[in-house]
Design an enzyme around this catalytic site. Structure first.
Site, PDB file in Angstrom:
ATOM      1  N   GLY A   1      56.877  28.179  81.787  1.00 22.38           N
ATOM      2  CA  GLY A   1      57.835  28.288  82.891  1.00 22.38           C
ATOM      3  C   GLY A   1      58.793  27.112  82.874  1.00 22.38           C
TER       4      GLY A   1
ATOM      5  N   GLY B   1      63.557  33.066  77.355  1.00 21.97           N
ATOM      6  CA  GLY B   1      63.916  34.296  78.081  1.00 21.97           C
ATOM      7  C   GLY B   1      63.184  35.508  77.538  1.00 21.97           C
TER       8      GLY B   1
ATOM      9  N   ASN C   1      67.581  32.597  73.519  1.00 23.66           N
ATOM     10  CA  ASN C   1      67.954  33.900  74.078  1.00 23.66           C
ATOM     11  C   ASN C   1      68.182  33.863  75.589  1.00 23.66           C
ATOM     12  OD1 ASN C   1      67.824  37.035  74.299  1.00 23.66           O
ATOM     13  ND2 ASN C   1      66.181  36.300  75.634  1.00 23.66           N
TER      14      ASN C   1
ATOM     15  N   ALA D   1      83.046  30.930  77.742  1.00 25.86           N
ATOM     16  CA  ALA D   1      83.135  29.562  77.210  1.00 25.86           C
ATOM     17  C   ALA D   1      81.776  29.089  76.703  1.00 25.86           C
ATOM     18  CB  ALA D   1      83.659  28.617  78.298  1.00 25.86           C
TER      19      ALA D   1
ATOM     20  N   TYR E   1      81.028  32.186  81.269  1.00 24.05           N
ATOM     21  CA  TYR E   1      80.124  32.871  80.330  1.00 24.05           C
ATOM     22  C   TYR E   1      80.744  32.900  78.929  1.00 24.05           C
ATOM     23  CZ  TYR E   1      77.054  36.501  78.420  1.00 24.05           C
ATOM     24  OH  TYR E   1      76.161  37.215  77.635  1.00 24.05           O
TER      25      TYR E   1
HETATM   26  N1  LIG Z   1      72.665  42.501  78.217  1.00 25.06           N
HETATM   27  C1  LIG Z   1      73.846  42.350  77.656  1.00 25.06           C
HETATM   28  O1  LIG Z   1      74.756  43.215  77.806  1.00 25.06           O
HETATM   29  C2  LIG Z   1      74.125  41.163  76.768  1.00 25.06           C
HETATM   30  C3  LIG Z   1      75.282  41.174  75.991  1.00 25.06           C
HETATM   31  C4  LIG Z   1      75.580  40.088  75.174  1.00 25.06           C
HETATM   32  C5  LIG Z   1      74.717  39.010  75.135  1.00 25.06           C
HETATM   33  N2  LIG Z   1      73.599  39.011  75.926  1.00 25.06           N
HETATM   34  C6  LIG Z   1      72.752  37.813  75.882  1.00 25.06           C
HETATM   35  O2  LIG Z   1      71.439  38.168  75.523  1.00 25.06           O
HETATM   36  C7  LIG Z   1      70.518  37.237  76.112  1.00 25.06           C
HETATM   37  C8  LIG Z   1      69.414  38.017  76.838  1.00 25.06           C
HETATM   38  O3  LIG Z   1      70.032  38.826  77.818  1.00 25.06           O
HETATM   39  P1  LIG Z   1      69.303  40.063  78.518  1.00 25.06           P
HETATM   40  O4  LIG Z   1      70.307  41.141  78.589  1.00 25.06           O
HETATM   41  O5  LIG Z   1      67.984  40.316  77.923  1.00 25.06           O
HETATM   42  O6  LIG Z   1      69.147  39.442  79.992  1.00 25.06           O
HETATM   43  P2  LIG Z   1      68.081  39.697  81.160  1.00 25.06           P
HETATM   44  O7  LIG Z   1      67.461  41.028  81.005  1.00 25.06           O
HETATM   45  O8  LIG Z   1      68.801  39.365  82.402  1.00 25.06           O
HETATM   46  O9  LIG Z   1      66.969  38.576  80.855  1.00 25.06           O
HETATM   47  C9  LIG Z   1      67.356  37.232  80.938  1.00 25.06           C
HETATM   48  C10 LIG Z   1      66.233  36.351  80.436  1.00 25.06           C
HETATM   49  O10 LIG Z   1      66.694  34.988  80.533  1.00 25.06           O
HETATM   50  C11 LIG Z   1      65.826  34.273  81.423  1.00 25.06           C
HETATM   51  N3  LIG Z   1      66.586  33.374  82.274  1.00 25.06           N
HETATM   52  C12 LIG Z   1      67.650  33.667  83.070  1.00 25.06           C
HETATM   53  N4  LIG Z   1      68.004  32.586  83.784  1.00 25.06           N
HETATM   54  C13 LIG Z   1      67.144  31.595  83.448  1.00 25.06           C
HETATM   55  C14 LIG Z   1      66.972  30.252  83.858  1.00 25.06           C
HETATM   56  N5  LIG Z   1      67.743  29.689  84.805  1.00 25.06           N
HETATM   57  N6  LIG Z   1      65.980  29.528  83.308  1.00 25.06           N
HETATM   58  C15 LIG Z   1      65.171  30.075  82.378  1.00 25.06           C
HETATM   59  N7  LIG Z   1      65.255  31.336  81.958  1.00 25.06           N
HETATM   60  C16 LIG Z   1      66.238  32.092  82.496  1.00 25.06           C
HETATM   61  C17 LIG Z   1      65.148  35.328  82.269  1.00 25.06           C
HETATM   62  O11 LIG Z   1      63.909  34.802  82.761  1.00 25.06           O
HETATM   63  P3  LIG Z   1      63.266  35.337  84.163  1.00 25.06           P
HETATM   64  O12 LIG Z   1      62.626  36.676  83.852  1.00 25.06           O
HETATM   65  O13 LIG Z   1      62.286  34.307  84.519  1.00 25.06           O
HETATM   66  O14 LIG Z   1      64.403  35.476  85.121  1.00 25.06           O
HETATM   67  C18 LIG Z   1      64.978  36.473  81.278  1.00 25.06           C
HETATM   68  O15 LIG Z   1      63.841  36.271  80.476  1.00 25.06           O
HETATM   69  C19 LIG Z   1      71.348  36.350  77.038  1.00 25.06           C
HETATM   70  O16 LIG Z   1      71.617  35.118  76.426  1.00 25.06           O
HETATM   71  C20 LIG Z   1      72.621  37.134  77.222  1.00 25.06           C
HETATM   72  O17 LIG Z   1      73.724  36.320  77.541  1.00 25.06           O
HETATM   73  C21 LIG Z   1      73.272  40.062  76.722  1.00 25.06           C
END
Ligand SMILES: NC(=O)c1ccc[n+]([C@@H]2O[C@H](COP(=O)([O-])OP(=O)(O)OC[C@H]3O[C@@H](n4cnc5c(N)ncnc54)[C@H](OP(=O)(O)O)[C@@H]3O)[C@@H](O)[C@H]2O)c1
Length: 239
Positions: free
Chosen positions: A45, A12, A75, A147, A145
């Site tokens: 990818g 990610g 991530n 869980a 989420y």
């Molecule tokens: N933002 C928050 O408030 C928050 C809080 C707590 C924890 N987190 C955790 O932090 C991590 C990163 O979150 P973020 O906020 O940076 O999210 P984000 O901006 O939505 O980015 C998500 C990333 O995950 C990839 N991804 C999503 N679905 C996928 C799939 N089916 N297969 C492969 N890759 C996939 C996306 O790739 P594409 O670009 O190709 O879609 C992107 O690179 C996650 O695990 C999230 O649960 C986030």
């Protein structure tokens, strides 16, 4: 970490926290293998919602890394609503999609990494980007989420305990809200004030703050820290 520049797979890495982690690791001299749903230069990818995608991602990353990966940052993640009053099948489909992307793929990649490090190359590090939801729970639309992230933390602790004697270390980071695409809808409009009101720091975290913790875990954290879960939530959930 090894004396040579480490090679690190960051899932990610195309956006948000993962992009910031990749940037900070590269600035420290690491070679980063990126990942997103679609392939791009330097980015493998793999849609982790598809069966077999995590294994394919690992094999592709290993090939790009010439057979040596020193650390993995789990991530990639999905945060999608799943209200309990949709149809049974819709609710189960959404549950399984989130579990597959946020937990099963993490387990598959971690397993591949542990086995890699038990082979010729001794030792490695895994950094899991979990969530405050793992510890506090989430909204009624996000049982899946919470869980999945709770499972990720349990998986992380199990790896830390099981393989430390082989220099395989595991770290977890549990962010609260972070200013990325994932949280964007929640951080505008009426709901934003409520969310900010629950954070003593008065703001959500930046992707760079979470990346700084992940980079520390991947490169610098002392081995004795293995098994740790690092909160980053502006004191909104102090444990
Ligand atoms: N933002 C928050 O408030 C928050 C809080 C707590 C924890 N987190 C955790 O932090 C991590 C990163 O979150 P973020 O906020 O940076 O999210 P984000 O901006 O939505 O980015 C998500 C990333 O995950 C990839 N991804 C999503 N679905 C996928 C799939 N089916 N297969 C492969 N890759 C996939 C996306 O790739 P594409 O670009 O190709 O879609 C992107 O690179 C996650 O695990 C999230 O649960 C986030």
């Amino acid at each position: 970490m090894p004396h040579h520049a480490p090679t690190i797979l960051v899932t990610g890495s195309t956006r948000g926290i993962g992009a910031a982690i990749a940037r900070q690791l590269r600035a420290r001299g690491a070679t980063v293998i990126g990942h997103g749903r679609k392939a791009a230069p330097g980015v493998v990818g793999a849609d982790l919602g598809e069966p077999g995608a995590a294994q394919n991602l690992w094999e592709s990353a290993l090939a790009l890394a010439h057979g040596r990966i020193d650390a993995v940052v789990n991530n990639a993640g999905l945060f999608a609503d799943n209200p309990i009053d949709v149809s049974d099948n819709a609710w189960l489909d959404a549950w399984e999609e989130t579990l597959r992307i946020n937990l099963t793929a993490t387990a598959q990649l971690s397993r591949a990494a542990v086995r890699h490090w038990q082979g010729g190359q001794r030792g490695g590090r895994i950094v899991h980007i979990a969530s405050r939801a793992a510890h506090r729970g989430d909204s009624p639309d996000h049982w899946h989420y919470a869980a999945a992230k709770g499972g990720m933390v349990a998986l992380h602790k199990t790896i830390a305990r099981g393989y430390a004697h082989q220099d395989i270390l595991s770290f977890a980071v549990s962010p609260g809200f972070v200013a990325t695409d994932m949280a964007a809808d929640y951080l505008v409009g009426d709901g934003a004030a409520t969310i900010l009101g629950q954070i003593p720091l008065g703001r959500v975290a930046s992707a760079d703050e979470i990346a700084a913790i992940a980079t520390f875990c991947a490169l610098d954290a002392p081995a004795s820290m293995t098994g740790a879960v690092i909160d980053a939530n502006g004191a909104s959930h102090v444990r």
